[in-house]
Design a protein around this motif. Structure first.
Motif, PDB file in Angstrom:
ATOM      1  N   LEU A 229       0.829  -1.212   0.000  1.00 53.21           N
ATOM      2  CA  LEU A 229       0.000   0.000   0.000  1.00 53.21           C
ATOM      3  C   LEU A 229       0.858   1.254   0.000  1.00 53.21           C
ATOM      4  O   LEU A 229       0.583   2.224  -0.715  1.00 53.21           O
ATOM      5  CB  LEU A 229      -0.934  -0.003   1.216  1.00 53.21           C
ATOM      6  N   SER A 230       1.905   1.241   0.810  1.00 50.34           N
ATOM      7  CA  SER A 230       2.800   2.390   0.855  1.00 50.34           C
ATOM      8  C   SER A 230       3.505   2.595  -0.479  1.00 50.34           C
ATOM      9  O   SER A 230       3.667   3.720  -0.949  1.00 50.34           O
ATOM     10  CB  SER A 230       3.830   2.197   1.976  1.00 50.34           C
ATOM     11  N   GLY A 231       3.905   1.493  -1.111  1.00 47.47           N
ATOM     12  CA  GLY A 231       4.553   1.598  -2.409  1.00 47.47           C
ATOM     13  C   GLY A 231       3.624   2.150  -3.477  1.00 47.47           C
ATOM     14  O   GLY A 231       4.031   2.961  -4.318  1.00 47.47           O
ATOM     15  N   LEU A 232       2.355   1.741  -3.459  1.00 48.51           N
ATOM     16  CA  LEU A 232       1.385   2.267  -4.420  1.00 48.51           C
ATOM     17  C   LEU A 232       1.156   3.750  -4.207  1.00 48.51           C
ATOM     18  O   LEU A 232       1.013   4.517  -5.162  1.00 48.51           O
ATOM     19  CB  LEU A 232       0.063   1.499  -4.292  1.00 48.51           C
ATOM     20  N   ALA A 233       1.115   4.186  -2.941  1.00 49.26           N
ATOM     21  CA  ALA A 233       0.879   5.603  -2.647  1.00 49.26           C
ATOM     22  C   ALA A 233       2.034   6.475  -3.106  1.00 49.26           C
ATOM     23  O   ALA A 233       1.849   7.663  -3.395  1.00 49.26           O
ATOM     24  CB  ALA A 233       0.650   5.787  -1.146  1.00 49.26           C
ATOM     25  N   LYS A 234       3.237   5.909  -3.185  1.00 49.22           N
ATOM     26  CA  LYS A 234       4.412   6.684  -3.546  1.00 49.22           C
ATOM     27  C   LYS A 234       4.838   6.484  -4.992  1.00 49.22           C
ATOM     28  O   LYS A 234       5.914   6.935  -5.392  1.00 49.22           O
ATOM     29  CB  LYS A 234       5.571   6.320  -2.613  1.00 49.22           C
ATOM     30  N   ALA A 235       4.009   5.806  -5.777  1.00 41.92           N
ATOM     31  CA  ALA A 235       4.335   5.618  -7.188  1.00 41.92           C
ATOM     32  C   ALA A 235       4.453   6.983  -7.867  1.00 41.92           C
ATOM     33  O   ALA A 235       3.578   7.829  -7.713  1.00 41.92           O
ATOM     34  CB  ALA A 235       3.257   4.776  -7.869  1.00 41.92           C
ATOM     35  N   PRO A 236       5.533   7.240  -8.607  1.00 43.17           N
ATOM     36  CA  PRO A 236       5.801   8.590  -9.152  1.00 43.17           C
ATOM     37  C   PRO A 236       4.930   8.945 -10.350  1.00 43.17           C
ATOM     38  O   PRO A 236       5.325   8.771 -11.503  1.00 43.17           O
ATOM     39  CB  PRO A 236       7.278   8.515  -9.534  1.00 43.17           C
ATOM     40  N   TYR A 237       3.748   9.470 -10.076  1.00 40.52           N
ATOM     41  CA  TYR A 237       2.903   9.968 -11.151  1.00 40.52           C
ATOM     42  C   TYR A 237       3.274  11.417 -11.480  1.00 40.52           C
ATOM     43  O   TYR A 237       4.268  11.948 -10.983  1.00 40.52           O
ATOM     44  CB  TYR A 237       1.428   9.862 -10.757  1.00 40.52           C
ATOM     45  N   ARG A 238       2.470  12.066 -12.283  1.00 47.30           N
ATOM     46  CA  ARG A 238       2.815  13.391 -12.828  1.00 47.30           C
ATOM     47  C   ARG A 238       2.915  14.464 -11.761  1.00 47.30           C
ATOM     48  O   ARG A 238       3.814  15.290 -11.774  1.00 47.30           O
ATOM     49  CB  ARG A 238       1.762  13.782 -13.876  1.00 47.30           C
ATOM     50  N   HIS A 239       1.985  14.480 -10.798  1.00 46.82           N
ATOM     51  CA  HIS A 239       1.927  15.555  -9.801  1.00 46.82           C
ATOM     52  C   HIS A 239       2.253  15.011  -8.408  1.00 46.82           C
ATOM     53  O   HIS A 239       1.681  14.005  -7.978  1.00 46.82           O
ATOM     54  CB  HIS A 239       0.536  16.191  -9.767  1.00 46.82           C
ATOM     55  N   GLN A 240       3.139  15.695  -7.720  1.00 42.95           N
ATOM     56  CA  GLN A 240       3.405  15.392  -6.321  1.00 42.95           C
ATOM     57  C   GLN A 240       2.616  16.387  -5.475  1.00 42.95           C
ATOM     58  O   GLN A 240       2.786  17.602  -5.601  1.00 42.95           O
ATOM     59  CB  GLN A 240       4.899  15.485  -5.999  1.00 42.95           C
ATOM     60  N   VAL A 241       1.749  15.854  -4.618  1.00 40.32           N
ATOM     61  CA  VAL A 241       0.835  16.685  -3.844  1.00 40.32           C
ATOM     62  C   VAL A 241       1.193  16.587  -2.363  1.00 40.32           C
ATOM     63  O   VAL A 241       1.377  15.490  -1.835  1.00 40.32           O
ATOM     64  CB  VAL A 241      -0.628  16.242  -4.055  1.00 40.32           C
ATOM     65  N   THR A 242       1.291  17.739  -1.712  1.00 36.93           N
ATOM     66  CA  THR A 242       1.532  17.793  -0.273  1.00 36.93           C
ATOM     67  C   THR A 242       0.450  18.655   0.365  1.00 36.93           C
ATOM     68  O   THR A 242       0.233  19.799  -0.053  1.00 36.93           O
ATOM     69  CB  THR A 242       2.912  18.374   0.059  1.00 36.93           C
ATOM     70  N   LEU A 243      -0.246  18.092   1.345  1.00 35.25           N
ATOM     71  CA  LEU A 243      -1.336  18.781   2.032  1.00 35.25           C
ATOM     72  C   LEU A 243      -1.098  18.735   3.533  1.00 35.25           C
ATOM     73  O   LEU A 243      -0.432  17.836   4.049  1.00 35.25           O
ATOM     74  CB  LEU A 243      -2.681  18.111   1.724  1.00 35.25           C
ATOM     75  N   TRP A 244      -1.652  19.723   4.226  1.00 34.47           N
ATOM     76  CA  TRP A 244      -1.761  19.679   5.681  1.00 34.47           C
ATOM     77  C   TRP A 244      -3.238  19.658   6.014  1.00 34.47           C
ATOM     78  O   TRP A 244      -3.993  20.530   5.585  1.00 34.47           O
ATOM     79  CB  TRP A 244      -1.075  20.887   6.327  1.00 34.47           C
ATOM     80  N   TRP A 285       0.902  11.063  -4.885  1.00 28.97           N
ATOM     81  CA  TRP A 285       1.208  11.331  -6.291  1.00 28.97           C
ATOM     82  C   TRP A 285      -0.068  11.116  -7.097  1.00 28.97           C
ATOM     83  O   TRP A 285      -0.854  10.219  -6.805  1.00 28.97           O
ATOM     84  CB  TRP A 285       2.300  10.400  -6.796  1.00 28.97           C
ATOM     85  N   ALA A 286      -0.273  11.938  -8.104  1.00 24.87           N
ATOM     86  CA  ALA A 286      -1.488  11.831  -8.916  1.00 24.87           C
ATOM     87  C   ALA A 286      -1.175  12.156 -10.372  1.00 24.87           C
ATOM     88  O   ALA A 286      -0.406  13.086 -10.655  1.00 24.87           O
ATOM     89  CB  ALA A 286      -2.567  12.776  -8.394  1.00 24.87           C
ATOM     90  N   LEU A 289      -5.206  16.082 -11.334  1.00 22.12           N
ATOM     91  CA  LEU A 289      -5.556  16.772 -10.093  1.00 22.12           C
ATOM     92  C   LEU A 289      -7.050  17.022  -9.953  1.00 22.12           C
ATOM     93  O   LEU A 289      -7.514  17.396  -8.864  1.00 22.12           O
ATOM     94  CB  LEU A 289      -4.821  18.119 -10.015  1.00 22.12           C
ATOM     95  N   ASP A 290      -7.832  16.823 -11.014  1.00 18.43           N
ATOM     96  CA  ASP A 290      -9.233  17.244 -10.988  1.00 18.43           C
ATOM     97  C   ASP A 290     -10.083  16.448 -10.007  1.00 18.43           C
ATOM     98  O   ASP A 290     -11.175  16.902  -9.621  1.00 18.43           O
ATOM     99  CB  ASP A 290      -9.844  17.173 -12.392  1.00 18.43           C
ATOM    100  N   TRP A 291      -9.620  15.265  -9.557  1.00 18.28           N
ATOM    101  CA  TRP A 291     -10.407  14.472  -8.619  1.00 18.28           C
ATOM    102  C   TRP A 291     -10.178  14.897  -7.170  1.00 18.28           C
ATOM    103  O   TRP A 291     -10.972  14.546  -6.288  1.00 18.28           O
ATOM    104  CB  TRP A 291     -10.069  12.988  -8.760  1.00 18.28           C
ATOM    105  N   LEU A 292      -9.135  15.658  -6.916  1.00 28.53           N
ATOM    106  CA  LEU A 292      -8.793  16.006  -5.540  1.00 28.53           C
ATOM    107  C   LEU A 292      -9.722  17.044  -4.900  1.00 28.53           C
ATOM    108  O   LEU A 292     -10.085  16.898  -3.725  1.00 28.53           O
ATOM    109  CB  LEU A 292      -7.348  16.503  -5.477  1.00 28.53           C
ATOM    110  N   PRO A 293     -10.135  18.131  -5.592  1.00 31.48           N
ATOM    111  CA  PRO A 293     -11.021  19.116  -4.936  1.00 31.48           C
ATOM    112  C   PRO A 293     -12.299  18.514  -4.353  1.00 31.48           C
ATOM    113  O   PRO A 293     -12.627  18.782  -3.191  1.00 31.48           O
ATOM    114  CB  PRO A 293     -11.299  20.128  -6.051  1.00 31.48           C
ATOM    115  N   PRO A 294     -13.050  17.688  -5.104  1.00 29.16           N
ATOM    116  CA  PRO A 294     -14.251  17.107  -4.478  1.00 29.16           C
ATOM    117  C   PRO A 294     -13.941  16.180  -3.316  1.00 29.16           C
ATOM    118  O   PRO A 294     -14.722  16.075  -2.369  1.00 29.16           O
ATOM    119  CB  PRO A 294     -14.938  16.362  -5.635  1.00 29.16           C
ATOM    120  N   ILE A 305      -2.984  23.692   1.259  1.00 28.12           N
ATOM    121  CA  ILE A 305      -2.280  23.108   0.117  1.00 28.12           C
ATOM    122  C   ILE A 305      -0.848  23.635   0.107  1.00 28.12           C
ATOM    123  O   ILE A 305      -0.625  24.835  -0.055  1.00 28.12           O
ATOM    124  CB  ILE A 305      -2.982  23.448  -1.203  1.00 28.12           C
ATOM    125  N   GLU A 306       0.105  22.735   0.279  1.00 24.25           N
ATOM    126  CA  GLU A 306       1.511  23.126   0.211  1.00 24.25           C
ATOM    127  C   GLU A 306       2.005  23.127  -1.229  1.00 24.25           C
ATOM    128  O   GLU A 306       2.739  24.012  -1.651  1.00 24.25           O
ATOM    129  CB  GLU A 306       2.350  22.192   1.076  1.00 24.25           C
TER     130      GLU A 306
END
Length: 337
Positions: A229-244, A285-286, A289-294, A305-306
């Motif tokens: 699960l951790s490896g899938l979450a860190k798969a290097p897709y186009r956008h790296q997203v950091t949130l607080w 990683w995503a 990005l269009d699925w993240l706002p909803p 959003i960092e």
């Protein structure tokens, strides 16, 4: 004198439940004496059922490993469990490349069931529907699955031939920690000794797996599922997203599961109450990005959003659309305001 067929079949069912059974135990379950139990065992041996004697104080009888599968005795609950398991496994993608294996196995079980039980089970399966459609899953080769499972069990390194998502082929050496089934796919996770890093591979992309000489010791406290699960979450897709996000880990996980994002707790939070809301760093990683706002809106927790800046604009645009829709009045029957 006719053989008491029902008791002989009951004896077979008892032996198939696993382990050794003492003569006294079998006699008690069958309601006969020890001598009769031995006669029933002789009947099974005459039918080529591989029954062997176990000597000693707690000796008795058990099924030996034969050259073929002995007649299978299933109760009502067991037969239903097996057939439902085959149906569920096929829909969940937990099959191997021999795609017809589940159908042929189910057909064999149905063929040997009594008509009364077969009819009842068919009624259940015919009445059963699923809320989600069956998925189309890439399945691994049976030989690959069995080879890797054996390497995991005996802690042996393996050499694999792998095809990456971009089509590149490579030969890898892997110390396999475990097999993991997730979202209709099979994965193997382990360490790549050549680069000194943990790696996760999809089994359907492995063309060959060969056991190598030697052995390895997996890390203490290993959790293969969490590593996948951790490896899938860190798969290097186009956008790296950091949130607080302000909330608890449990609240955040309702919208960002472990296969999608990593959640880092503050270094000082070791003794913190997990039920207490606090600011947590969320990284993912995503490809889009269009699925993240909803998703952030449905989380209904304060967030910052960092990165990336493009995500801010998408969140603002969604907020504007929601505000516009909330202020709109009901439409008339002709579709005008």
């Amino acid at each position: 004198m006719a053989r008491p067929t029902a008791r002989v079949l009951t004896l077979l069912e008892l032996l198939q439940s696993g382990g050794s059974r003492t003569v006294a135990e079998l006699a008690d379950r069958l309601g006969v004496d020890g001598r009769t139990v031995r006669r029933y065992v002789d009947h099974l041996i005459e039918l080529d059922v591989p029954v062997e004697s176990v000597r000693g104080r707690y000796g008795g009888y058990r099924l030996a490993a034969g050259y073929r599968m002995p007649p299978l005795m299933l109760g009502d609950d067991e037969a239903l469990a097996v057939l439902l398991g085959l149906v569920a496994g096929r829909r969940a993608g937990l099959m191997t490349a021999t795609g017809t294996a589940s159908e042929t196995a189910a057909a064999k079980i149905r063929r040997v069931l009594p008509k009364r039980l077969a009819h009842r089970l068919d009624t259940v399966l015919e009445s059963l529907t699923f809320t989600a459609p069956p998925g189309e899953f890439a399945v691994p080769e049976t030989v690959i699955l069995l080879s890797l499972a054996d390497a995991v069990h005996h802690r042996r390194p393996v050499s694999i031939t792998y095809t990456a998502a971009d089509g590149r082929h490579s030969e890898r050496t892997l110390h396999p920690y475990g097999l993991v089934a997730h979202s209709g796919r099979w994965y193997v996770t382990g360490a790549d000794p050549e680069i000194g890093e943990d790696r996760t591979f999809r089994l359907d992309r492995i063309a060959d797996a060969r056991t190598l000489p030697g052995a390895f010791e997996p890390p203490a406290g290993l959790d293969p599922a969490q590593r996948v699960l951790s490896g899938l979450a860190k798969a290097p897709y186009r956008h790296q997203v950091t949130l607080w996000i302000q909330g608890t880990v449990e609240q955040i996980r309702t919208r960002f599961p472990a296969s999608v994002a990593s959640v880092e707790e503050p270094s000082s939070g070791g003794d913190a109450d997990p039920e207490t809301e606090r600011w947590l760093r969320v990284e993912l990683w995503a490809e889009r990005l269009d699925w993240l706002p909803p998703v952030l809106a449905s989380l209904d927790q304060p967030f910052v959003i960092e990165r990336p800046d493009d995500l801010r604009g998408l969140v603002i645009a969604l907020a504007d659309r929601l505000a516009t829709s909330a202020r709109a009045v009901r439409l008339t029957h002709d579709g005008s305001p």
